[in-house]
Design a protein around this motif. Structure first.
Motif, PDB file in Angstrom:
ATOM      1  N   ASN A   1     -37.547 -12.771 -16.392  1.00 31.64           N
ATOM      2  CA  ASN A   1     -37.174 -13.722 -15.136  1.00 31.64           C
ATOM      3  C   ASN A   1     -37.814 -15.259 -15.561  1.00 31.64           C
ATOM      4  OD1 ASN A   1     -38.360 -15.029 -13.009  1.00 31.64           O
ATOM      5  ND2 ASN A   1     -39.560 -13.999 -12.073  1.00 31.64           N
TER       6      ASN A   1
ATOM      7  N   LYS B   1     -38.140 -18.152 -14.222  1.00 30.57           N
ATOM      8  CA  LYS B   1     -38.540 -18.899 -12.922  1.00 30.57           C
ATOM      9  C   LYS B   1     -38.095 -19.907 -13.280  1.00 30.57           C
ATOM     10  CE  LYS B   1     -42.544 -15.443 -13.815  1.00 30.57           C
ATOM     11  NZ  LYS B   1     -43.832 -15.429 -13.297  1.00 30.57           N
TER      12      LYS B   1
ATOM     13  N   HIS C   1     -39.044 -12.011  -5.181  1.00 29.12           N
ATOM     14  CA  HIS C   1     -40.530 -12.100  -6.322  1.00 29.12           C
ATOM     15  C   HIS C   1     -41.468 -12.511  -5.255  1.00 29.12           C
ATOM     16  CE1 HIS C   1     -42.529 -14.119  -9.620  1.00 29.12           C
ATOM     17  NE2 HIS C   1     -41.750 -12.949 -10.009  1.00 29.12           N
TER      18      HIS C   1
ATOM     19  N   GLU D   1     -43.636 -15.051  -5.992  1.00 30.05           N
ATOM     20  CA  GLU D   1     -43.749 -16.563  -5.723  1.00 30.05           C
ATOM     21  C   GLU D   1     -43.064 -16.787  -4.469  1.00 30.05           C
ATOM     22  OE1 GLU D   1     -42.304 -16.906  -9.944  1.00 30.05           O
ATOM     23  OE2 GLU D   1     -44.495 -16.767 -10.697  1.00 30.05           O
TER      24      GLU D   1
ATOM     25  N   GLU E   1     -44.347  -5.172  -9.597  1.00 26.16           N
ATOM     26  CA  GLU E   1     -45.588  -6.352  -9.987  1.00 26.16           C
ATOM     27  C   GLU E   1     -46.233  -6.675 -10.018  1.00 26.16           C
ATOM     28  OE1 GLU E   1     -43.071  -9.138 -12.640  1.00 26.16           O
ATOM     29  OE2 GLU E   1     -42.318  -9.770 -10.615  1.00 26.16           O
TER      30      GLU E   1
ATOM     31  N   ALA F   1     -51.585  -9.697 -12.066  1.00 27.16           N
ATOM     32  CA  ALA F   1     -51.192  -9.554 -13.322  1.00 27.16           C
ATOM     33  C   ALA F   1     -49.931 -10.406 -13.737  1.00 27.16           C
ATOM     34  CB  ALA F   1     -50.693  -7.616 -13.746  1.00 27.16           C
ATOM     35  N   ILE F   2     -49.621 -11.203 -13.126  1.00 32.93           N
ATOM     36  CA  ILE F   2     -48.172 -12.257 -13.172  1.00 32.93           C
ATOM     37  C   ILE F   2     -48.598 -13.652 -13.499  1.00 32.93           C
ATOM     38  CG2 ILE F   2     -46.430 -12.959 -12.753  1.00 32.93           C
ATOM     39  CD1 ILE F   2     -45.815 -11.452 -10.541  1.00 32.93           C
ATOM     40  N   GLY F   3     -48.663 -13.888 -14.696  1.00 35.14           N
ATOM     41  CA  GLY F   3     -48.989 -14.135 -15.759  1.00 35.14           C
ATOM     42  C   GLY F   3     -50.718 -15.345 -15.669  1.00 35.14           C
TER      43      GLY F   3
ATOM     44  N   GLY G   1     -45.761  -8.178 -14.933  1.00 33.11           N
ATOM     45  CA  GLY G   1     -47.287  -8.541 -15.016  1.00 33.11           C
ATOM     46  C   GLY G   1     -47.399  -8.799 -16.597  1.00 33.11           C
ATOM     47  N   SER G   2     -47.558 -10.066 -17.524  1.00 31.67           N
ATOM     48  CA  SER G   2     -48.297  -9.765 -18.163  1.00 31.67           C
ATOM     49  C   SER G   2     -47.735  -8.926 -19.121  1.00 31.67           C
ATOM     50  CB  SER G   2     -49.251 -10.235 -18.465  1.00 31.67           C
ATOM     51  OG  SER G   2     -50.000 -10.844 -17.462  1.00 31.67           O
ATOM     52  N   VAL G   3     -46.334  -8.511 -18.809  1.00 34.34           N
ATOM     53  CA  VAL G   3     -45.362  -7.948 -20.178  1.00 34.34           C
ATOM     54  C   VAL G   3     -45.341  -8.697 -22.168  1.00 34.34           C
ATOM     55  CG1 VAL G   3     -43.240  -6.023 -21.378  1.00 34.34           C
ATOM     56  CG2 VAL G   3     -44.503  -6.099 -18.934  1.00 34.34           C
TER      57      VAL G   3
ATOM     58  N   LEU H   1     -40.266  -6.046 -16.187  1.00 37.43           N
ATOM     59  CA  LEU H   1     -39.520  -8.287 -15.704  1.00 37.43           C
ATOM     60  C   LEU H   1     -39.602  -8.762 -15.669  1.00 37.43           C
ATOM     61  CD1 LEU H   1     -37.437  -9.734 -14.014  1.00 37.43           C
ATOM     62  CD2 LEU H   1     -38.968  -8.884 -11.850  1.00 37.43           C
ATOM     63  N   VAL H   2     -39.991  -9.828 -17.100  1.00 36.60           N
ATOM     64  CA  VAL H   2     -40.876 -10.269 -17.959  1.00 36.60           C
ATOM     65  C   VAL H   2     -40.911 -11.780 -17.780  1.00 36.60           C
ATOM     66  CG1 VAL H   2     -41.378 -10.912 -20.442  1.00 36.60           C
ATOM     67  CG2 VAL H   2     -40.150  -8.331 -19.439  1.00 36.60           C
ATOM     68  N   GLY H   3     -41.619 -12.545 -17.182  1.00 45.10           N
ATOM     69  CA  GLY H   3     -41.765 -13.763 -17.080  1.00 45.10           C
ATOM     70  C   GLY H   3     -41.799 -14.899 -18.550  1.00 45.10           C
ATOM     71  N   GLY H   4     -43.375 -15.224 -18.675  1.00 46.63           N
ATOM     72  CA  GLY H   4     -42.989 -15.893 -19.879  1.00 46.63           C
ATOM     73  C   GLY H   4     -43.639 -15.141 -20.576  1.00 46.63           C
TER      74      GLY H   4
HETATM   75  P1  PGA Z   1     -45.108 -13.001 -16.130  1.00 48.43           P
HETATM   76  O1  PGA Z   1     -43.871 -12.321 -15.424  1.00 48.43           O
HETATM   77  O2  PGA Z   1     -44.524 -11.507 -17.601  1.00 48.43           O
HETATM   78  O3  PGA Z   1     -45.130 -14.027 -16.754  1.00 48.43           O
HETATM   79  O4  PGA Z   1     -47.042 -12.087 -15.775  1.00 48.43           O
HETATM   80  C1  PGA Z   1     -43.789 -11.876 -14.551  1.00 48.43           C
HETATM   81  C2  PGA Z   1     -42.792 -11.810 -13.282  1.00 48.43           C
HETATM   82  O5  PGA Z   1     -42.894 -13.027 -13.008  1.00 48.43           O
HETATM   83  O6  PGA Z   1     -41.747 -11.424 -13.289  1.00 48.43           O
END
Ligand code: PGA
Length: 250
Positions: free
Chosen positions: A10, A12, A95, A97, A167, A171-173, A212-214, A232-235
């Motif tokens: 993801n 973003k 999501h 956000e 998520e 734990a997100i970001g 969430g911070s994977v 689902l992987v953000g950063g």
């Molecule tokens: P993150 O984000 O891996 O940066 O914590 C996950 C997400 O919001 O999908």
């Protein structure tokens, strides 16, 4: 039947179109894993060049949002058929956000889920509790409500092909990953909720991701849990590390 893992990035609100193409070129050779469905969730303006750059690879492209109307006077929104025509296969919906900053409700997300299905786009429907809700002990009540409303009027046959992303907002970001036990507990609870809405067969097929911070260090342990079917992987999806996450079992 073993469920096939699905690992989605993801991005973003990151990556200009030219940066996006460069990132795809970097990641392409790193995300080869025949055991996994690989998805890049990218900003709307990056969709066309990223689909082009992913041609002939194992990478499918997701939108990060979509509107629930067919077309018309909705300035700034993206219609499902635009995504289909551009080659999008998945759409991230609901999501946290979008729920938080753009006030999307469970009912809005349900309309989007139904529209995406109607157009043959697979929703990745997100849910997850805040830290306050976790501390109050209402995590599962809250998530059950998100899932039940999000899936209203979705048939069992349609639900089987969906992806749900659990998520936890805390734990997100944040670099603070849920433990594999915490993540498994909720993913199992979501599967039970699916079994109650539909039946055991549907619950056994639907894929549930953790997000969430994977990162490259925790992916293997999380994805080894019985009810976690990928992430689902953000950063970390913006870095070569995403290759290590996708190849968690190699
Ligand atoms: P993150 O984000 O891996 O940066 O914590 C996950 C997400 O919001 O999908």
């Amino acid at each position: 039947m073993a469920r096939r893992k699905i690992i989605a990035g993801n991005w973003k609100m990151n990556m200009t179109p030219s940066e996006a193409v460069a990132l795809v070129e970097t990641l392409k050779p790193l995300v080869q894993n025949e055991d996994v469905d690989v998805v890049f969730g990218v900003p709307a303006i990056d969709i066309v060049p990223v689909v082009e750059a992913c041609k002939g690879t194992n990478i499918a492209v997701a939108a990060e949002n979509m509107y629930f109307e067919e077309s018309g006077a909705y300035t700034g929104e993206i219609a499902p058929k635009m995504l289909v025509d551009a080659g999008v296969k998945y759409v991230i919906l609901g999501h946290s956000e979008r729920r938080d900053y753009f006030k999307e409700t469970d009912a809005d997300i349900n309309k989007k889920v139904l529209k995406a299905i109607e157009h043959g786009i697979t929703p990745i429907m997100c849910c997850g509790e805040s830290l306050e809700q976790r501390e109050q002990g209402i995590t599962m009540d809250f998530i059950r409500q998100q899932v039940k409303i999000g899936l209203q009027n979705v048939t069992a046959d349609q639900a089987k092909n969906l992806v749900i992303a659990y998520e936890p907002i805390w734990a997100i970001g944040t670099g603070k990953t849920a433990t594999s036990q915490q993540a498994e507990e909720v993913c199992k609870g979501i599967r039970q909720c699916i079994a109650e809405i539909y039946d055991d067969a549907t619950a056994a097929e639907i894929r549930i991701q953790y997000g969430g911070s994977v990162n490259a260090g925790n992916a293997a342990e999380l994805f080894a849990m019985e009810d976690i079917d990928g992430g689902l992987v953000g950063g970390a999806s913006l870095k070569p590390d995403f290759g290590k996450i996708v190849c968690y079992n190699k």
